[in-house]
Structure formats: structure tokens, C-alpha cells
Design a protein around this motif. Structure first.
Motif, PDB file in Angstrom:
ATOM      1  N   SER A  62       2.923  11.091   4.155  1.00 29.42           N
ATOM      2  CA  SER A  62       2.381  11.016   2.798  1.00 29.42           C
ATOM      3  C   SER A  62       1.993   9.604   2.392  1.00 29.42           C
ATOM      4  N   GLU A  63       2.485   8.587   3.122  1.00 25.49           N
ATOM      5  CA  GLU A  63       2.193   7.204   2.769  1.00 25.49           C
ATOM      6  C   GLU A  63       1.731   6.450   4.006  1.00 25.49           C
ATOM      7  N   VAL A  64       0.955   5.412   3.763  1.00 30.51           N
ATOM      8  CA  VAL A  64       0.557   4.497   4.828  1.00 30.51           C
ATOM      9  C   VAL A  64       1.660   3.462   5.002  1.00 30.51           C
ATOM     10  N   VAL A  65       2.020   3.201   6.252  1.00 29.79           N
ATOM     11  CA  VAL A  65       3.008   2.157   6.522  1.00 29.79           C
ATOM     12  C   VAL A  65       2.244   0.842   6.667  1.00 29.79           C
ATOM     13  N   PRO A  66       2.325  -0.050   5.680  1.00 30.97           N
ATOM     14  CA  PRO A  66       1.504  -1.274   5.748  1.00 30.97           C
ATOM     15  C   PRO A  66       2.037  -2.247   6.789  1.00 30.97           C
ATOM     16  N   ASP A  67       1.107  -2.927   7.448  1.00 28.23           N
ATOM     17  CA  ASP A  67       1.444  -3.959   8.420  1.00 28.23           C
ATOM     18  C   ASP A  67       1.296  -5.313   7.738  1.00 28.23           C
ATOM     19  N   PRO A  68       2.382  -6.085   7.571  1.00 28.18           N
ATOM     20  CA  PRO A  68       2.258  -7.363   6.853  1.00 28.18           C
ATOM     21  C   PRO A  68       1.409  -8.394   7.586  1.00 28.18           C
ATOM     22  N   MET A  69       1.236  -8.239   8.925  1.00 28.65           N
ATOM     23  CA  MET A  69       0.443  -9.207   9.688  1.00 28.65           C
ATOM     24  C   MET A  69      -0.983  -8.726   9.915  1.00 28.65           C
ATOM     25  N   GLU A 127      -3.786  16.988   1.066  1.00 28.08           N
ATOM     26  CA  GLU A 127      -3.076  17.164  -0.209  1.00 28.08           C
ATOM     27  C   GLU A 127      -1.607  16.752  -0.144  1.00 28.08           C
ATOM     28  N   GLN A 128      -1.122  16.336   1.007  1.00 22.75           N
ATOM     29  CA  GLN A 128       0.240  15.814   1.085  1.00 22.75           C
ATOM     30  C   GLN A 128       0.274  14.299   0.954  1.00 22.75           C
ATOM     31  N   LYS A 129      -0.908  13.650   0.906  1.00 21.00           N
ATOM     32  CA  LYS A 129      -0.967  12.191   0.919  1.00 21.00           C
ATOM     33  C   LYS A 129      -0.967  11.631  -0.500  1.00 21.00           C
ATOM     34  N   MET A 130      -0.390  10.447  -0.641  1.00 20.68           N
ATOM     35  CA  MET A 130      -0.267   9.808  -1.954  1.00 20.68           C
ATOM     36  C   MET A 130      -1.544   9.032  -2.286  1.00 20.68           C
ATOM     37  N   SER A 131      -1.884   9.063  -3.573  1.00 19.89           N
ATOM     38  CA  SER A 131      -3.014   8.293  -4.077  1.00 19.89           C
ATOM     39  C   SER A 131      -2.817   8.086  -5.580  1.00 19.89           C
ATOM     40  N   ALA A 153       0.660   9.823  -7.250  1.00 15.02           N
ATOM     41  CA  ALA A 153       1.090  11.197  -7.000  1.00 15.02           C
ATOM     42  C   ALA A 153       0.349  11.714  -5.776  1.00 15.02           C
ATOM     43  N   PRO A 154       0.802  12.839  -5.196  1.00 13.92           N
ATOM     44  CA  PRO A 154       0.064  13.428  -4.062  1.00 13.92           C
ATOM     45  C   PRO A 154      -1.321  13.905  -4.486  1.00 13.92           C
ATOM     46  N   ILE A 155      -2.258  13.823  -3.554  1.00 13.82           N
ATOM     47  CA  ILE A 155      -3.646  14.200  -3.819  1.00 13.82           C
ATOM     48  C   ILE A 155      -3.719  15.687  -4.136  1.00 13.82           C
ATOM     49  N   THR A 156      -4.468  16.027  -5.167  1.00  9.23           N
ATOM     50  CA  THR A 156      -4.756  17.420  -5.527  1.00  9.23           C
ATOM     51  C   THR A 156      -6.241  17.501  -5.844  1.00  9.23           C
TER      52      THR A 156
END
Length: 805
Positions: free
Chosen positions: A358-365, A589-593, A657-660
Motif C-alpha cells: 500500500s505504500e512506497v518504501v522510499p530510498d534515502p539515497m 485501490e489498495q495503494k495510498m494517495s 487514504a487508499p485510492i478509490t
């Protein structure tokens, strides 16, 4: 020869002007010198039909629509379609559904099946009429159960009181149902025969008048005899079905039976086998499912057990109906049927299955492109040595441990960015609440020394109510202050204004000045998903649903879904009698935005609601908690933040919230201290757009001290010379419409000479606008506590009683 007799225009024929296309598609290209493409021509030729062809085309379209409506009516409750799901909603505390349901069960040649684990629910099978109904009873006080059942119900049957119709809890329930989206419904009245004939007629007239306001063109069905019950059943089966957009595009089902199989690793999670009838769209095993109130899950397998509500005599063989209509218990068809004659329809393909991410794991580098050189590393070490400080530490402390020890003087200097944001909101509160709070605290301290505690608890409860009233009065004052002096704050005296408002900027024009939507984004924006073109993605997705036939369980099939990694609390709530509703998710629709809702204040609630307060959202088939931002609904590219939910205008609510995919209705609730949920706003999903710019405005005010022809000396806006020089480029305005700018500071106490486009009035106020983009806080919580049965609040103060000093 025929051509020789044709009329030819002479030299004196009138030459009319050519038609000007105006601002149509293609006229701009003609004016620009380009050629109109030929692709548009065949469409126009197809539309240019003669009169008879147009009539035939209209007749064909009319027949197609009529056949579609008839096919929908025939399939609902038939042998091939799902049973007609009727939810019985009691709108009054005195209304009792047992007698009415008993009349519905007394239909001729009907078979009754009692629901497993759900009190008051039963299935009504009529092989002679080739119809089957499924009735479920819900109380108006159980808000979540009513809303969840209304999401999947084909029809709602409202049971009214013969005298009052509905009470306050029923009114609240109706408001929520109308805002969420009302399917087909019918109104029924039980009882009323014990009243005298004259009072019965008066009560019927009064009830009809109240029904006309809520349900125009609705028919009221009395439910006292078997004949009236058969008329009601006929009306339910033959009335036109009302569609809810958010469920028509998604497969959904109501659990008829459920079984929980714990996993090998833990007994708290396992596989939930949910059986029910597929509705809406074809159910694909590779798509995710959302269990309403519990979250998103993956499906591993879809089975096809025997239909427990089948009209086929082979299934109900050996279960004959006696004269007194023996009720057949459906509990024997639950877990046993799931084991007997089970056919595996399909299994999930790991390569095609939707992910639960549901979320992107950000890469700090990720943004780093170069590695520091040896010279840069040497300069960094030298700067560290130069900035090294002496700190008293215990013996044996290493350099690494000493770096974490903070001096007493440094503790007060470090401030978080969120504290500044909270200070912006609290500057207006301090002016209202400082005087009252100090005197109240002193009075409470004096009283606490001499107070004797009584054994009765009513006094403490009364004092708690008084404290709530005082807090509510304080909120009303803050809301009124924001209405009278919008966005105005006092310049702080204890710190420079250039430091306090360093994140703000001035704008030449709020409407036309540019603002980059990708500038200074917060860290939370690295965790969300964004569409390149959301509207185009939505159109393509819905077009695929309408045209393409997806593989899976078709509408009307009785299936068993194997839902993976489900907590045991889902099964416990189903055993308690709460409805278990599943919705199939569309892609993404499970992803956050960032979701934007267009809402309007509900007229039944007037309590002040501040931005960033925790609210409860019912969005389509989801419900969650979040702290939203409020902003104005305009067609511009920038939208001003609102500090309170306005009662007289539509506002946009922004949350993570999750995409709808719209259309989807939204209901906003606020939880009271006693656990009740008050409906404060209703609306719909506007867009999924992280680039929507919400601007917070601050207004610094000053007063003209000396007024000349077009210049004036202004004071009380700043309190030192450096602040005047810092904000010198920002344009000034006054409440009476004058515009100007700062020319130079005067003295060292913040006085400044300003030039305006006209002479100021002595009662005018000089204003300076500052702007900053704000973002919602990541406060999304999918867990929503069960509400207490709703009761109308008596402690709410009307707005007209709040007076400003």
C-alpha cells in the motif's frame, strides 16, 4: 436534356456572408490557417440520418433500455441470479418486526430457511413463483450494521411506527442512508389496529404528511394481513432497482456462512472461508478483497459448494414442509455443505495476483548522484573540529555517547516544524482564552481545598457536563473570531517576525501568481502513489469492466472464498451477529494517495469542527479515521485553507487514504466523548490528486499612525527595524480597498512609512498577506471503533447564544 432546364443564378444574385463557426472544435484551426482533419467527417455523416431512420434508432434504443430493465428484474431473485436481499430497518424504538416477518413467512407454498448465527434473518423460497428472498433485520441504533447492509442490499424495508413514524435515532439513520446512497426501498406500518377509528385516521394523515417530506412519491404499505404481505412482496420484486455506482463496478457479497482455519504459525491469523452469492460484477480470484471494517486481503482459492437456497427440488429433497410451516434450520447447510460436493473453481496465480503493498518504501539515497571527494571529507572533518564544544560528561563516556548529551541551553532552542504550525492555529485562541482560563484555574484551586466529596456520583457527572459545555463555548468563540477576523494573527513580541514567519512568502496575486506543485514536498509524499492522468486511468478501467468479460465467478453463483491472513477478530464479529461484507478491489485501490472529498455541512449538526481534528470517514465501501485539511472549492490552481468547517459553503476535505475510483459517497462523523458518532458532513469523492495546492494564509495587521495625502506611518505590524526591511517587498492592502507598499522603516520600534494609491481613512486597517503551502498529516487509521447507539445531544449550544465581548 434535364440539365438544360435547371435554373442558373444570374449576375445579380444576392451573395450572403459565409457562416462563422465560432468557438467550435476545428474553427480555431481554421483561423490559425491549419486544415481541419478528415477524421471527424465520417461521424457527422453517420449522425445525419433522415427522419425515418432517426425514429427507428430511437425506437431501438428505447427497446434496449426496456429489455435491460426487465432482464434485471427477472434475474434478481430468480434461479440463475442471487436471492433478492431485503434489509428490514426498524426506524422507531416501539416498532417490532416479528409480527410482520411472520406474515411474510406465511406465504402459500413457501419454504423457510433460518439464517445461521443471525437472529431474525431467514430465506423465503417460492418454487411456484420461481422467486427467492433473503430477509435480514437491522436496528436503526446499530449504525455500522445498517450502513454495511445497505451497501449490498437490493431493497430496504423501513418499518415505521403507526403514530410517530420514526424517532430521533431513526432520523439520524435515514440521514446517513440518504447520504451514502439509498437502494430501492419500501415503507411498511405494523399495528395501529388498537387505536380508535377516529384517532387511527388522524394518525394515518399525520404519518402520510411526514412521509411526503422524506420520501416523495412513496407508497405506504400496511402490514396486518397475509394479503397485504403478499402485496408488499410483489411490490419489492417488481419495483425498479436503484443503482449505487460504487458497488455496480465491483464484485461484492454478503457472507451467508463462514469458517476460520488457523494458520500453523499463529492462532490469531488464518484462512477465512466465506460463502455467499456473488453480486455486482464477476469476481476474479487474483484481485484483492476488502472486508468492510477490517482491511484488504488476498484470495487464494474460490470453491463452488452446493447452493443452500436453491429452488431445485433435488437440493431440498427429504425436507418436506408441514402444514404449520416448519422452519428448516439452515445451520446444517453451513460448514457441512462446504465440505460435501465442493468443486474448486479457480486458484490464484502468483504472477497475476495483486500485491498488498500500500505504500512506497522510499530510498534515502535515491537522489544522491555523486560521492564526496577526499577534499570534501577533509573539509567536513575540519568543520566538525571547529564546531566542537566542551560538555561535562561522566567518567568513561566515549566520544559517540558524548555527542548525544545535550546542554541545558540547547533544549529550548530546538523546535519542530509542527510546533510552528500549531502556533499558527493557536495564536487566535490565546486572545480569546487567556483571560478566562487563568481566572477559572484559580477558582478551581481555591474550591478544591474546601470541597467535600459526596457519596452520590451525580454531582461529578454534572460537573463533567459543565466542563464539556465550557469547552464547546470556547470553540464557538474561536469559530466566531475566525469569521470576524479571517486569518488574522498577532505579530509575536518575543521573537522576530522574520524568524517566526520564515516559511511564508508574499504573492502579487493569489489567483495568477505561479506556485510549483513539486516544490518542498514533505517526506510522506515519498510513500504515496500518483497517477500521470487519473481521469484517463479511471475511464479506461471502467471501459474495460463494461466491455471485456473477465474470468471468474459470475453474478449469482454461490461460492466460497479462501481469504488469506485474516485476523481471528473478523470471525468473532461474525459470530456476534454482525454482517460480514466483502468487496472486490479494482486495480491500485489498495495503494495510498491523497484523496480530496467535496463535502457540505449537515444541517442537523452545528458544533464547530476545526481542521486537523480526528474525524471518521465512510468513503464508498471503506471506513477509516484521519485528521483532514479543509480548503475552498474553486476552479483556480491554488485553494485557500479554511480553519473551520463552514456551514454555508461546500469545502474540500484532503486526507491520506487508499485510492478509490469515483463516484463514491462520503460521510464524515465525529466521535463524542461517550462513544457516539455524530454526522457532521456529507458529500462525494472529488479526485485523487496529490498536486492539489492548499495554501495557508496569514494576515498581519497594522494601524495608520499619521496620514498624509498618499503616504502614512503605520505601527503595530512589526516591532523592530529588521522585520520591516525583511518584509519590504510584500504588497500591502487595507480593509477599505487601498493598495500600497513599504517605503522605509522609521526608528527602531517597527514604525514604517508606507505609500498607497489613495489617502487612507483614520479607521482603516493596513494588512499584509503571507502564504505557505500546507499538507495533511499522516494520521490514517483503518480501525474505527463501534459506535454507541445514537441519542440526540442536549448540550449543544445554539450559535445565536454565543456572544463576543
Amino acid at each position: 436534356m434535364a440539365g438544360s432546364g435547371a435554373h442558373r443564378p444570374g449576375p445579380l444574385k444576392q451573395q450572403n456572408k459565409a457562416h462563422k463557426g465560432g468557438k467550435h472544435s476545428g474553427s480555431s484551426q481554421r483561423r490559425a490557417g491549419g486544415r481541419v482533419p478528415v477524421k471527424a467527417q465520417p461521424r457527422r455523416r453517420l449522425r445525419d440520418l433522415n427522419r425515418v431512420d432517426r425514429r427507428h434508432q430511437a425506437l431501438q434504443l428505447r427497446r434496449q433500455r426496456k429489455e435491460a430493465v426487465l432482464a434485471e428484474k427477472r434475474s434478481l431473485g430468480s434461479r440463475d441470479g442471487p436471492p433478492h436481499l431485503v434489509v428490514v430497518v426498524l426506524l422507531h424504538s416501539r416498532a417490532a418486526a416479528q409480527d410482520g416477518l411472520r406474515l411474510l413467512q406465511s406465504q402459500d407454498s413457501a419454504i423457510i430457511r433460518a439464517d445461521e448465527g443471525r437472529a431474525g434473518g431467514f430465506a423465503l423460497l417460492c418454487p411456484r413463483l420461481k422467486q427467492r428472498w433473503h430477509f435480514i433485520t437491522a436496528q436503526a441504533g446499530d449504525l455500522h450494521a445498517v450502513l454495511d447492509l445497505a451497501k449490498v442490499a437490493d431493497s430496504l424495508l423501513f418499518i415505521l411506527d403507526p403514530v410517530d413514524g420514526w424517532d430521533s435515532a431513526g432520523e439520524h439513520c435515514l440521514s446517513c442512508l440518504f447520504a451514502q446512497g439509498l437502494p430501492s426501498y419500501a415503507l411498511a406500518v405494523l399495528g395501529g389496529t388498537d387505536l380508535p377509528p377516529k384517532k387511527r385516521i388522524d394518525a394515518r394523515k399525520k404519518l402520510s404528511k411526514s412521509i411526503e417530506k422524506r420520501f416523495p412519491e412513496a407508497k405506504l404499505f400496511p402490514l396486518t394481513t397475509e394479503q397485504e404481505s403478499s402485496l408488499l412482496l410483489r411490490h419489492l420484486s417488481s419495483q425498479k432497482q436503484r443503482h449505487l455506482a460504487f458497488r455496480d463496478h465491483r464484485a461484492h457479497l454478503l457472507a451467508h456462512a463462514a469458517e476460520f482455519v488457523p494458520s500453523q504459525d499463529s492462532e490469531l491469523t488464518g484462512t477465512l472461508k466465506v460463502s455467499g452469492f456473488v453480486r455486482g460484477q464477476t469476481l476474479n480470484v487474483n484481485s484483492l478483497v476488502h472486508i468492510v471494517g477490517h482491511g484488504d486481503f488476498q484470495v487464494s482459492q474460490v470453491d463452488a459448494p452446493l447452493d443452500p437456497l436453491s429452488l431445485n427440488a433435488r437440493v431440498v429433497k427429504g425436507q418436506k414442509r408441514s402444514q404449520d410451516m416448519e422452519v428448516q434450520d439452515g445451520s446444517g447447510n453451513g460448514a457441512d455443505e462446504m465440505e460435501e460436493d465442493v468443486k474448486v473453481l479457480m486458484k490464484a496465480d502468483p504472477s497475476k495476483q495483486e500485491s498488498l503493498q500500500s505504500e512506497v518504501v522510499p530510498d534515502p539515497m535515491e537522489g544522491e548522484q555523486t560521492w564526496p571527494t577526499e577534499e570534501e571529507l577533509r573539509e567536513a572533518e575540519d568543520s566538525l573540529k571547529a564546531n566542537r564544544r566542551v560538555v561535562k560528561v561522566p567518567k568513561g563516556t566515549s566520544k559517540y555517547q558524548a555527542a548525544w548529551i545535550v546542554d541545558d541551553g540547547e533544549e529550548g532552542s530546538e523546535k519542530d516544524d509542527d510546533e510552528y504550525d500549531d502556533m499558527d492555529d493557536d495564536l487566535m485562541e490565546e486572545a480569546v482564552s487567556q483571560d478566562g482560563e487563568s481566572s477559572e484555574e484559580e477558582a478551581e484551586e481555591e474550591e478544591s481545598e474546601t470541597m467535600t466529596v459526596s457519596e452520590c456520583l451525580r454531582d461529578d457527572q454534572y460537573d463533567e457536563k459543565m466542563e464539556e459545555d465550557e469547552q464547546m463555548l470556547e470553540r464557538y468563540k474561536q469559530e466566531r473570531m475566525d469569521e470576524m477576523f479571517p486569518d488574522e494573527v498577532d505579530t509575536p513580541r518575543d521573537m522576530p517576525a522574520r524568524v517566526r514567519f520564515q516559511k511564508y512568502r508574499g504573492l502579487k496575486s493569489f489567483r495568477t501568481s505561479p506556485w510549483d506543485p513539486k516544490e518542498n514536498l514533505p517526506r510522506d509524499y515519498a510513500r504515496i502513489f500518483q497517477f500521470q492522468d487519473f481521469s484517463r486511468t479511471r475511464k479506461n478501467l471502467f471501459r474495460q469492466i463494461e466491455k471485456e468479460e473477465t474470468e471468474g465467478a459470475s453474478v449469482g453463483w454461490y461460492v466460497t472464498l479462501h481469504v488469506c491472513n485474516v485476523p481471528v477478530s473478523v470471525m468473532e464479529s461474525f459470530k456476534e451477529g454482525k454482517p460480514l461484507v466483502l468487496f472486490s478491489l479494482l486495480p491500485h485501490e489498495q495503494k495510498m494517495s491523497v484523496l480530496n472529498f467535496l463535502v457540505r455541512r449537515h444541517p442537523g449538526n452545528s458544533e464547530p469542527v476545526r481542521a486537523k481534528e480526528e474525524l471518521i470517514f465512510h468513503c464508498g465501501f471503506r471506513r477509516f479515521r484521519a485528521s483532514p485539511l479543509f480548503s475552498q472549492h474553486t476552479s483556480a490552481d491554488k485553494h485557500k485553507l479554511e480553519r473551520f468547517l463552514r456551514p454555508d459553503a461546500a469545502l474540500v476535505v484532503t486526507v491520506y487514504a487508499p485510492i478509490t475510483f469515483p463516484p463514491a459517497s462520503v460521510l464524515l462523523f465525529k466521535q463524542r466523548s461517550n462513544g457516539m458518532h455524530d454526522l457532521i458532513a456529507t458529500g462525494s469523492l472529488l479526485s485523487v490528486d496529490p498536486d492539489r495546492i492548499v495554501i495557508k494564509r496569514l494576515v498581519l495587521s497594522g494601524h495608520p499612525f499619521k496620514i498624509f495625502t498618499k503616504t502614512a506611518v503605520v505601527r503595530y505590524m512589526f516591532f523592530n527595524r529588521e522585520d520591516v526591511m525583511w518584509f519590504k517587498p510584500v504588497e500591502l492592502r487595507t480593509k477599505w480597498g487601498r493598495r500600497g507598499h513599504i517605503k522605509e522603516p522609521l526608528g527602531t520600534h517597527g514604525h514604517m512609512k508606507c505609500h498607497f494609491d489613495g489617502q487612507l481613512k483614520s479607521q482603516d486597517t493596513v494588512l499584509l498577506n503571507l502564504y505557505k503551502r500546507v499538507f495533511p498529516k499522516w494520521t490514517y487509521d483503518p480501525h474505527v471503533p463501534e459506535p454507541v447507539p445514537w441519542v440526540r445531544s442536549q448540550s449543544a449550544l445554539p450559535e445565536r447564544e454565543v456572544e463576543m465581548e
